[in-house]
Every structure is written in structure tokens, then in C-alpha cells.
Motif scaffolding. Structure first.
Motif, short mmCIF file in Angstrom:
data_model
loop_
_atom_site.label_atom_id
_atom_site.label_comp_id
_atom_site.label_asym_id
_atom_site.label_seq_id
_atom_site.Cartn_x
_atom_site.Cartn_y
_atom_site.Cartn_z
N UNK A 74 32.36 4.81 47.70
CA UNK A 74 32.94 4.74 48.84
C UNK A 74 34.32 5.02 48.83
N UNK A 75 34.87 5.96 49.35
CA UNK A 75 36.28 6.03 49.42
C UNK A 75 36.75 6.36 50.89
N UNK A 76 37.81 5.78 51.49
CA UNK A 76 38.21 5.71 52.72
C UNK A 76 39.04 4.59 53.06
N UNK A 77 39.60 4.30 54.26
CA UNK A 77 40.36 3.33 54.88
C UNK A 77 39.44 2.11 55.00
N UNK A 78 39.91 0.78 54.56
CA UNK A 78 39.09 -0.33 54.42
C UNK A 78 39.29 -0.97 55.96
N UNK A 123 37.19 2.85 46.97
CA UNK A 123 38.48 3.30 46.78
C UNK A 123 38.96 3.12 47.87
N UNK A 124 40.39 3.11 48.18
CA UNK A 124 41.00 3.17 49.47
C UNK A 124 41.96 4.34 49.43
N UNK A 125 41.87 5.32 50.11
CA UNK A 125 42.84 6.38 49.81
C UNK A 125 42.95 7.41 50.93
N UNK A 126 43.92 8.20 50.96
CA UNK A 126 44.32 8.86 52.21
C UNK A 126 43.76 10.40 51.91
N UNK A 127 43.54 11.07 52.94
CA UNK A 127 42.88 12.32 52.97
C UNK A 127 43.96 13.30 52.44
N UNK A 144 37.84 12.15 45.51
CA UNK A 144 36.27 12.23 46.30
C UNK A 144 35.37 13.21 45.68
N UNK A 145 35.98 14.28 44.97
CA UNK A 145 34.88 15.14 44.29
C UNK A 145 34.53 14.53 43.13
N UNK A 177 30.46 13.17 43.00
CA UNK A 177 29.80 14.10 42.13
C UNK A 177 29.10 13.26 40.95
N UNK A 178 29.70 12.01 40.60
CA UNK A 178 29.26 11.17 39.56
C UNK A 178 28.48 9.93 39.94
N UNK A 179 28.34 9.86 41.36
CA UNK A 179 27.53 8.72 41.95
C UNK A 179 26.06 9.11 42.46
N UNK A 180 25.11 8.08 42.34
CA UNK A 180 23.82 8.42 42.94
C UNK A 180 23.78 8.36 44.35
N UNK A 181 24.42 7.45 44.95
CA UNK A 181 24.61 6.89 46.38
C UNK A 181 25.93 6.87 46.95
N UNK A 182 26.10 7.21 48.10
CA UNK A 182 27.45 7.32 48.68
C UNK A 182 27.20 6.50 49.99
N UNK A 183 27.90 5.36 50.08
CA UNK A 183 28.24 4.64 51.52
C UNK A 183 28.81 5.24 52.67
N UNK A 184 28.06 5.22 53.70
CA UNK A 184 28.44 5.78 54.93
C UNK A 184 28.31 4.69 56.03
N UNK A 185 29.50 3.86 56.14
CA UNK A 185 29.53 2.74 57.10
C UNK A 185 30.17 3.54 58.30
#
Length: 494
Positions: A303-307, A332-336, A344-345, A349-357
Motif C-alpha cells: 500500500x502507498x498513500x496517505x495514512x 508506504x506513506x507518500x505524495x503523488x 508505486x510502479x 509491480x513486485x507485490x502479489x496483492x495491493x491494499x485498497x481501503x
């Protein structure tokens, strides 16, 4: 029955004989009966065959007509001035930068000044705006010369009376984002708010057209991918077909004021509904990874985004705290910005699952970035609307998790570990097949040119086409209402 007597009396018994004996008459009767029945069944069979042929012809004709009518949707483009669409892009490119971003992803294009000379300038690369670019690609398709639109499901017509729907070509998202980037403090005010003035100009124009007056706006289509687009006039556009990314920005919280008899925590809005509106995808920000390019993935969940987010996004904070120290999980906390994009790429690209809350709204472009990255989405939500449902089965390439389960310690990680390699591979194969459905970009400068047959723009118009019977019924029902009918006042608690 009198017998026909033979006058010849030279009979050895001396008795007279008839011309037809009783056995002969009986045989004659049987023969006539057989002929009659044969004629009847022959005629009946012939009639049945003709009737069947007629029905088949009628069915074929009806099917052909139905097929013909469902092969496209007739769209009239309201005659708004360019100041409400493409000239807004000229205005954007004339600015120095977007004050909300630490670095400007559009600085290179700005420096060339080429966008100022184009009739159809490019859409911004700023992730804050690009993720909402559906308005640009839908408009570009409609502005493409007819001989290049052979693959488009929408057929542009130039008389509103010939149209199934009226498309309102207002770049509502760009208008809102310009205001937020220049003077965010007045966004929810009317004084000193250029975006409000543009919203007002759009509504004053369309509501004075014969097309709007005939339908009450029910057959008009607005693109509102940004949750705050056309914020000041939401009640006025409520009857129209709205193209939105989700319904999150349309709900109002109920504080259980004593002025309101309802005890519901959420006021059920009348502005949006899956019955009349269309959920559309965000524009993905990451490049497409093809199945043939997929490599071994070592991370279980990414997961990457704002907490910290608002409203429904509070679940994200709790998930973050639960997952941050779990083995195989990267949070990961990050800015776009450019750095965040590269992270993010690599991460997706190296993860099986991506979290979408959920974030500020139930969905985000992160879901569509995951799909393009072939990272299996893990959608944590009890109630979410997704694009093109009925055309796309998300359960074939996504994992859906109830919020209550996701918030149990270690539950989510254990659940994801329970999937076999064969199941994961199948998810990814299914995801690769649907990747093109969520792509807007047609690869042509200014968005002017042929669009992919299986792309997002065509799927949007196909979903609008599905709404046509309901739209027509709503228009007819409204016409027969007596003029003295009062509209009930809705209770909005605050």
C-alpha cells in the motif's frame, strides 16, 4: 335415401338392382372422408408453415431492429462556449505551477508554450488532475471527425431532437481544480469564486434550451469525476445522468438534529443513484504491465498513500497500525509526485496483492493503478460501487474483505496467505484480460482520433445506453404530473 333404380329387368332372380350397391356406397364414403382429411391437414400444415415463416420473419426483423438500435447511442453535444472546456486548458497552461504540489510535473510542457497554440491542448499530467481526466477523453471522442469514429459506440448528432442524450461539454473537474490550485479558500463560497461563476454559466445556458425544457434535464449527461465538481449546483443537476467515480462525495452526515424525524446516520440522497447514473473509472497514473512482462513477486501486500484521511478513510488509519509491522507487508506513506510514482510502479509491480481501503471517498485511482500493474486488488469495504459492473466481474480478479474482518489482528494477512499459487495466477490472468476496459487514453494528440473498441469511453456510453428506458419513462411520468403538485421538502440535518 332413394335408390336409383335400374330399368333392366332381365335379372335371373327377377329382382331389380341399384346402380350403386350398399358396399360400393360405403367404400365411396370412406374414400371421400380420406380425401377431405388429407386436404384439411395439407391446408393446415401449409398455413402453419406460412404462419411460422411470418413469425420468424417478424422475429428476425425485430431482432435486427433491436440489434441496430443497440449498436450505438445518439449523442448531441450542447453548444457551450469553448471558455467552458478547451479554453480552460489554455488557462491552466498559462499558470506558473500548481501551488499544491512541491514539484510541477507539467513544467516541461509549460516551458515550451506549445499548448497555448493548439486548438486541443494536452490534459495536465499533474496527478491531482489527471486522475479525473474522463471529461477530456469523452469530449475528444465526440470532437473527432465522423470518418475516424467508426469504432465509437456513441454517434454524434447535430439536432437535439435526434438525440438519445445531450452531452454537456463542461470540463467541471478542471474548472474545480483550477480554483483549488489558485484560491482554495473561496472554493465553497460564491463571491470571488471563478469556478462558481462557470458552474452558473453552464446551468443558465442549458436550462434555457428546449432540450432541457423537454426533459427536465433527465437526458443530459454531466462528467463529474472530481467529487467536488459542480459543488454549488448539485441540486440543479440532480435529475441528469451523472458520470461519477463513486457516490462518496454526495452523502451528507446526519447529526440527529431534533428538527429531523429520521434516526438514520446517513441521509439517503436523491442526487445520485445506480439506476440513473454511471460509475466510471479513475484515470490510472501508472503504466500498463502486460502479463508477458510479469515477474516473480516477493511482497505479499503493498500500500502507498496517505495514512490520515477523513470520513470513511478512518478505517485506513486502523489498518495501517495493524499491518505496518506484519512480515511481507509494505506500507508506504507518500505524495503523488514523480518520486512517489516510481515507488508505486516498483511496489505494485513486485507485490502479489495491493491494499485498497477507502480514503476521502470509497474509491481512488489506486485501484486502477493496481489493475494496470497486475497487482491483485484487496478491496476493504462493506459498500462500494465499481465501474461497469454487469460487464465486469471483479470477483474474478479481486479479493473483497469486510471491514470488520480486516480490522481483526492478523486476519487479513492470514487470509491472503491462504490463496494458492494456482488461484493467484488465475486472478492475474483474468485481470490482464480486463486491463484495456479501464483505459481512456486513445494515443492521439488532444484526444482527437479513433478510440479503442474495448476502452473506457465506449464502455461508459454502453452503460448510459442501458439507462435509456428508465430515462424515457422518467420524462413521460414527469410530463403527466399536474401543474399544482408540490415538491416535498427534504430534511437535511446538519
Amino acid at each position: 335415401m332413394p335408390m336409383i333404380m335400374n330399368n333392366n329387368n332381365n335379372n335371373n332372380n327377377g329382382t331389380s338392382t341399384s346402380l350403386f350397391s350398399v358396399p360400393t356406397l360405403f367404400l365411396l364414403f370412406i374414400l371421400l372422408s380420406i380425401l377431405s382429411f388429407s386436404f384439411f391437414f395439407s391446408f393446415s400444415s401449409s398455413t402453419s408453415h406460412l404462419s411460422s415463416f411470418s413469425l420468424q420473419s417478424s422475429s428476425s426483423s425485430s431482432s435486427s431492429s433491436s440489434s441496430s438500435s443497440s449498436s450505438s447511442i445518439n449523442v448531441y453535444v450542447a453548444d457551450l462556449p469553448r471558455s467552458l472546456n478547451y479554453d480552460l486548458l489554455h488557462r491552466y497552461w498559462s499558470l506558473n505551477s500548481d501551488s499544491r504540489l512541491p514539484t510541477d510535473p507539467d513544467s516541461e510542457i509549460r516551458s515550451t508554450h506549445i499548448s497555448k497554440t493548439l486548438d486541443f491542448p494536452p490534459y495536465p499530467e499533474s496527478p491531482l488532475i489527471k486522475q479525473y481526466s474522463a471529461e477530456y477523453w469523452i469530449m475528444g471522442d465526440l470532437m473527432t471527425p465522423p470518418d475516424l469514429r467508426t469504432g465509437s459506440f456513441s454517434k454524434r448528432v447535430f439536432d437535439a431532437r435526434d438525440a438519445d442524450v445531450v452531452f454537456v461539454p463542461f470540463f467541471a473537474t478542471l474548472s474545480a481544480e483550477l480554483q483549488l490550485g489558485m484560491a482554495k479558500g473561496v472554493f465553497r463560497k460564491k463571491v470571488g469564486n471563478d469556478d462558481y461563476l462557470r458552474q452558473r454559466e453552464v446551468m443558465d445556458f442549458v436550462k434555457n434550451t428546449q432540450a432541457w425544457k423537454r426533459s427536465g434535464g433527465r437526458d443530459h449527461v454531466f462528467v463529474l469525476t472530481d467529487p467536488v465538481a459542480m459543488w454549488h449546483v448539485k441540486d440543479e443537476i440532480a435529475p441528469a445522468v451523472l458520470l461519477v467515480v463513486d457516490f462518496g462525495g454526495w452523502y451528507r452526515q446526519d447529526s440527529k438534529s431534533s428538527n429531523c424525524s429520521s434516526s438514520e446516520m446517513m441521509i439517503q440522497h436523491t442526487q445520485v443513484s445506480v439506476l440513473k447514473d454511471v460509475i466510471v473509472p479513475y484515470t490510472h497514473l501508472l503504466p500498463r504491465l502486460r502479463l508477458s512482462e510479469n515477474q516473480e513477486r516477493h511482497t505479499l501486500l503493498y500500500f502507498k498513500g496517505a495514512k490520515h484521511r477523513h470520513r470513511g478513510g478512518l478505517v485506513r488509519e486502523k489498518l495501517w497500525d495493524l499491518l505496518i509491522n506484519e512480515p511481507g507487508v509494505v506500507m508506504e506513506e507518500g505524495f503523488p509526485n514523480a518520486t512517489g510514482r516510481e515507488q508505486s510502479i516498483r511496489g505494485m509491480g513486485t507485490s502479489e496483492f495491493c491494499l485498497h481501503p477507502a480514503g476521502d471517498t470509497p474509491t481512488s485511482c489506486r485501484l486502477f493503478d493496481a489493475i494496470q500493474s497486475l497487482c491483485i486488488p484487496v478491496i476493504v469495504s462493506d459498500d462500494i460501487e465499481l465501474p461497469f459492473e454487469g460487464m465486469v466481474d471483479y470477483s474474478e480478479f479481486s479479493v473483497f474483505v469486510a471491514v470488520g474482518d480486516a480490522l481483526k489482528p492478523s486476519w487479513l494477512v492470514n487470509h491472503l496467505k491462504s490463496f494458492s499459487k494456482a488461484q493467484i495466477d488465475k486472478f492475474r490472468q483474468n485481470m490482464a484480460r480486463v486491463q484495456p476496459i479501464f483505459v481512456y487514453d486513445n494515443g492521439h494528440p488532444g484526444g482527437i482520433g479513433p478510440i479503442p473498441l474495448d476502452g473506457a469511453v465506449n464502455h461508459i456510453w454502453k452503460k448510459v445506453h442501458q439507462k435509456l428506458p428508465m430515462i424515457k419513462e422518467a420524462i413521460i411520468r414527469e410530463k403527466r404530473k399536474p401543474s399544482g403538485v408540490l415538491v416535498p421538502r427534504r430534511c437535511h440535518c446538519t
